[in-house]
Write a protein that holds these residues in place. Structure first.
Motif, short mmCIF file in Angstrom:
data_model
loop_
_atom_site.label_atom_id
_atom_site.label_comp_id
_atom_site.label_asym_id
_atom_site.label_seq_id
_atom_site.Cartn_x
_atom_site.Cartn_y
_atom_site.Cartn_z
N LEU A 1 0.15 7.24 -2.93
CA LEU A 1 -0.60 7.04 -3.95
C LEU A 1 0.46 6.11 -4.67
N ARG A 2 -0.23 5.58 -5.80
CA ARG A 2 0.58 4.67 -6.60
C ARG A 2 1.37 5.47 -7.83
N ARG A 3 2.57 4.90 -8.10
CA ARG A 3 3.56 5.80 -8.89
C ARG A 3 2.99 5.63 -10.20
N ALA A 4 2.56 4.64 -10.79
CA ALA A 4 2.22 4.25 -12.16
C ALA A 4 1.07 3.52 -12.26
N ALA A 5 0.03 3.63 -13.15
CA ALA A 5 -0.91 3.00 -13.53
C ALA A 5 -0.52 1.93 -14.28
N GLY A 6 -1.38 0.85 -14.46
CA GLY A 6 -0.98 -0.49 -15.13
C GLY A 6 -1.08 -1.87 -14.55
N PRO A 7 -0.31 -2.81 -15.00
CA PRO A 7 -0.25 -4.03 -14.08
C PRO A 7 0.32 -3.77 -12.89
N LEU A 8 -0.24 -4.70 -12.06
CA LEU A 8 0.55 -4.46 -10.47
C LEU A 8 1.76 -4.94 -10.39
N GLU A 9 2.71 -5.70 -11.51
CA GLU A 9 3.99 -5.96 -11.26
C GLU A 9 4.74 -4.84 -10.96
N ASP A 10 4.60 -3.51 -11.18
CA ASP A 10 5.18 -2.38 -10.39
C ASP A 10 4.22 -1.92 -9.48
N GLY A 11 4.56 -2.52 -8.40
CA GLY A 11 3.66 -2.01 -7.11
C GLY A 11 4.20 -0.96 -6.30
N ALA A 12 5.09 -0.12 -7.02
CA ALA A 12 5.84 1.22 -6.34
C ALA A 12 4.90 2.21 -5.74
N ILE A 13 5.01 2.77 -4.53
CA ILE A 13 4.14 3.93 -4.01
C ILE A 13 4.91 5.02 -3.80
N VAL A 14 4.45 6.35 -3.93
CA VAL A 14 5.20 7.56 -3.69
C VAL A 14 4.58 8.06 -2.23
N LEU A 15 5.40 8.43 -1.40
CA LEU A 15 5.38 8.95 -0.28
C LEU A 15 5.58 10.88 -0.21
N ARG A 16 4.50 11.36 -0.25
CA ARG A 16 4.57 12.64 -0.48
C ARG A 16 5.14 13.54 1.00
N ASN A 17 5.72 14.44 0.74
CA ASN A 17 6.33 15.42 2.03
C ASN A 17 6.82 14.52 3.23
N ALA A 18 7.93 13.92 3.16
CA ALA A 18 8.34 13.08 3.93
C ALA A 18 8.64 13.84 5.28
N VAL A 19 8.36 13.17 6.47
CA VAL A 19 8.68 13.75 7.64
C VAL A 19 9.52 12.67 8.56
N GLN A 20 10.01 13.19 9.27
CA GLN A 20 11.03 12.13 10.28
C GLN A 20 10.12 11.17 10.85
N GLY A 21 8.84 11.14 11.00
CA GLY A 21 7.85 10.06 11.43
C GLY A 21 7.95 9.23 10.48
N ASP A 22 8.03 9.39 9.21
CA ASP A 22 8.03 8.19 8.24
C ASP A 22 9.17 7.40 8.29
N GLU A 23 10.29 7.71 9.00
CA GLU A 23 11.43 6.64 8.93
C GLU A 23 11.20 5.16 9.67
N GLY A 24 11.32 4.38 8.81
CA GLY A 24 11.26 2.95 9.66
C GLY A 24 11.64 1.82 8.61
N ASP A 25 10.95 0.67 8.66
CA ASP A 25 10.96 -0.53 7.80
C ASP A 25 9.71 -0.44 7.28
N TYR A 26 9.69 -0.91 5.80
CA TYR A 26 8.41 -1.12 5.01
C TYR A 26 8.64 -2.51 4.41
N GLU A 27 7.34 -3.17 4.31
CA GLU A 27 7.28 -4.54 3.67
C GLU A 27 6.16 -4.43 2.38
N CYS A 28 6.63 -5.03 1.47
CA CYS A 28 5.80 -5.11 0.25
C CYS A 28 5.03 -6.53 0.06
N HIS A 29 3.84 -6.77 0.08
CA HIS A 29 3.44 -7.94 0.04
C HIS A 29 2.70 -8.15 -1.23
#
Length: 526
Positions: A97-125
């Motif tokens: 889910l999105r971390r904070a509402a408002g302008p999209l200049e802050d496009g951070a997301i929250v990954l809940r209940n992390a598991v080992q399968g979540d490891e890897g490289d992520y891209e933000c476009h």
């Protein structure tokens, strides 16, 4: 690195013929701010940051999150649009889910209940208007904290050799570290094993069991980056043993009629031992009760209670025995001992008193001896002092009363000696005079044998010698005339000798003179 899209430039207006042509200046773009690496802990939430620093008259229209797969393919995770809202793909539904509402200049997301399968490289476009699209990349690392497990070793017994006390195992990602904390002396061995997404570590602790280790703690300590603090697991050592047995309570004071007598069996062990009381070659006497490790005599002691009592201590480790030889004195023997003790005490008292009296007597004798010595010394000193004073006074009187010349005294002494010799030349009729002269001379000097005559005896001899029988007529007068003519004075030598004496209190004493002679020890001077 941000990738700037190639945007076709708008057509330039035609310049008038003959005039200069101008080129428009390109506008500056913003910057994408992302972290290169993000760490998450298994089962916890993690934030994937992506922020765009826009310029004037610039804003973000859409943010797209992608995850790159092992083959280089990317899978969409979520899309954040300014007008249409959020869209999360099915595998991540409910977890992103999105971390904070408002302008999209802050496009951070929250990954809940992390598991080992979540490891890897992520891209933000990011798609901006009017500058186009930009992107940022980050790597997510999921830490798997260990769950250490401590397994006790086989039962420990005193007397064993090197034995495994416990083992501690911890598995996680990355590899955890395991160590031991204990006051017990021992050694440890560690082994590791790798798995697909984690690694495990097992540490074993070895020791030589002893009773001093029983109840001591053995703690396994695990450290890991995914743990906020160290994890500790404590194990209490249990060493089975049995100590030597002994019996306590019996003394030489046990006698007939004594009450409250008891024997206690001392023995320690793990597990706690049991106690069993028996009597050698005879059953336990009546009126005796066993209570745990104590044998209690519930009645006064009797002579029949004497004997050997055996205590047996046992547990699952071993069994040991202890023996006590109980002797009970009779009252008659005790009375005799008391009498002997009284007599001995009396003898000791008498001896002490005699010793004290002897010491007092010795002290008195020593004190009296010292006192008499001091008194005798004082008397001797006083006598010597008086004798010295008497002699000094006598010498003073002699010097004061004698005024004649030394030569005159010498002539008188020589005249006296001459007259003595003259009297000795006479015949048989005048032998008395010779004896008189000899007596006088002997009175003036000490004999070789050390004898001396007193003044009184000398005077008596003189008086006796004066009574001489008369000589025949015709001879005596002539001889006297000759003697008188030869002597120059015609005086009797006895009379001349008497001039050296003086009569005091019915006794003749020598007159003081400087050349006088002491004729005895009483101080008479002639």
């Amino acid at each position: 690195h941000p990738r700037r899209p190639v945007v076709p430039a708008p057509p330039l207006p035609a310049a008038p013929l003959g005039g200069p042509r101008t080129t428009p200046r390109p506008r500056r773009a913003g910057v994408v701010e992302v972290q290169r690496s993000v760490t998450a802990v298994l089962g916890q939430d993690v934030v994937l940051p992506c922020r765009y620093r826009a310029q004037e008259q610039e804003h973000v229209v859409q943010v797209t999150w992608l995850k790159r797969g092992p083959a280089g393919r990317s899978a969409e995770v979520a899309v954040l649009n300014r007008e249409h809202g959020e869209h999360v793909q099915e595998p991540y539904a409910g977890r992103v889910l999105r971390r904070a509402a408002g302008p999209l200049e802050d496009g951070a997301i929250v990954l809940r209940n992390a598991v080992q399968g979540d490891e890897g490289d992520y891209e933000c476009h990011l798609i901006t208007f009017p500058m186009g699209s930009f992107e940022g990349r980050l790597t997510l690392k999921v830490l798997v904290p260990p769950l250490p497990i401590l397994n006790p070793g086989p039962p420990l017994e005193e007397g064993q050799g090197r034995t495994l006390a416990a083992s501690c195992t911890a598995e996680g990602s990355p590899v955890p570290s395991v160590r031991w904390e204990t006051d017990v002396r021992g050694t440890n061995a560690t082994r590791r094993s790798a798995h697909a997404r984690s690694a495990s570590v097992t540490s074993e602790f070895f020791l030589v069991p002893g009773r001093s280790m029983n109840g001591k703690s053995l703690t396994c300590v695990v450290e890991h980056p995914g743990l906020s603090h160290e994890k500790r697991i404590t194990h209490l050592l249990s060493v089975a043993y049995l100590s030597d047995a002994s019996v306590l309570g019996h003394t030489e004071e046990w006698q007939e009629g004594m009450e409250g007598a008891a024997l206690t069996c001392l023995g320690d062990g793990n597990p706690p031992p049991t106690y069993n009381w028996t009597r050698l070659d005879a059953p336990l006497p009546a009126g005796v009760r066993v209570k745990g490790d104590t044998l209690i005599f519930q009645r006064p002691l009797a002579a029949a209670d004497a004997g050997d009592y055996i205590c047996r201590v046992s547990n699952r480790v071993a069994a040991k025995e202890a023996r006590a030889n109980v002797s009970i004195r009779s009252r008659a023997a005790d009375d005799e001992v008391r009498k002997v003790d009284l007599v001995s005490a009396s003898v000791v008292v008498v001896g002490v008193i005699a010793a004290v009296l002897l010491c007092v007597l010795v002290v008195v004798v020593v004190v009296m001896t010292l006192y008499h010595k001091r008194k005798t010394k004082r008397i001797s000193e006083k006598y010597e002092e008086e004798l010295t004073l008497t002699r000094e006074n006598s010498i003073r009187r002699l010097h004061s009363s004698h005024s004649t010349d030394t030569r005159t005294q010498l002539e008188e002494t020589l005249q006296l000696r001459a007259e003595s010799r003259q009297g000795s030349l006479r015949g048989d009729s005048l032998r008395g005079d010779s004896l008189r002269g000899t007596s006088i001379c002997s009175a003036m000097s000490e004999e070789p044998e050390g004898r001396s005559y007193s003044t009184l005896s000398t005077v008596r001899e003189i008086e006796t010698q004066t009574e001489v029988p008369a000589a025949p007529p015709g001879k005596e007068p002539k001889e006297e005339e000759e003697e008188g003519g030869g002597g120059g004075g015609g005086e009797d030598p006895i009379k001349q000798a008497m001039t050296h004496f003086v009569q005091e209190n019915g006794m003749l004493q020598a007159k003081p003179t400087t050349n006088g002679i002491y004729i005895n020890g009483r101080g008479h001077l002639v």
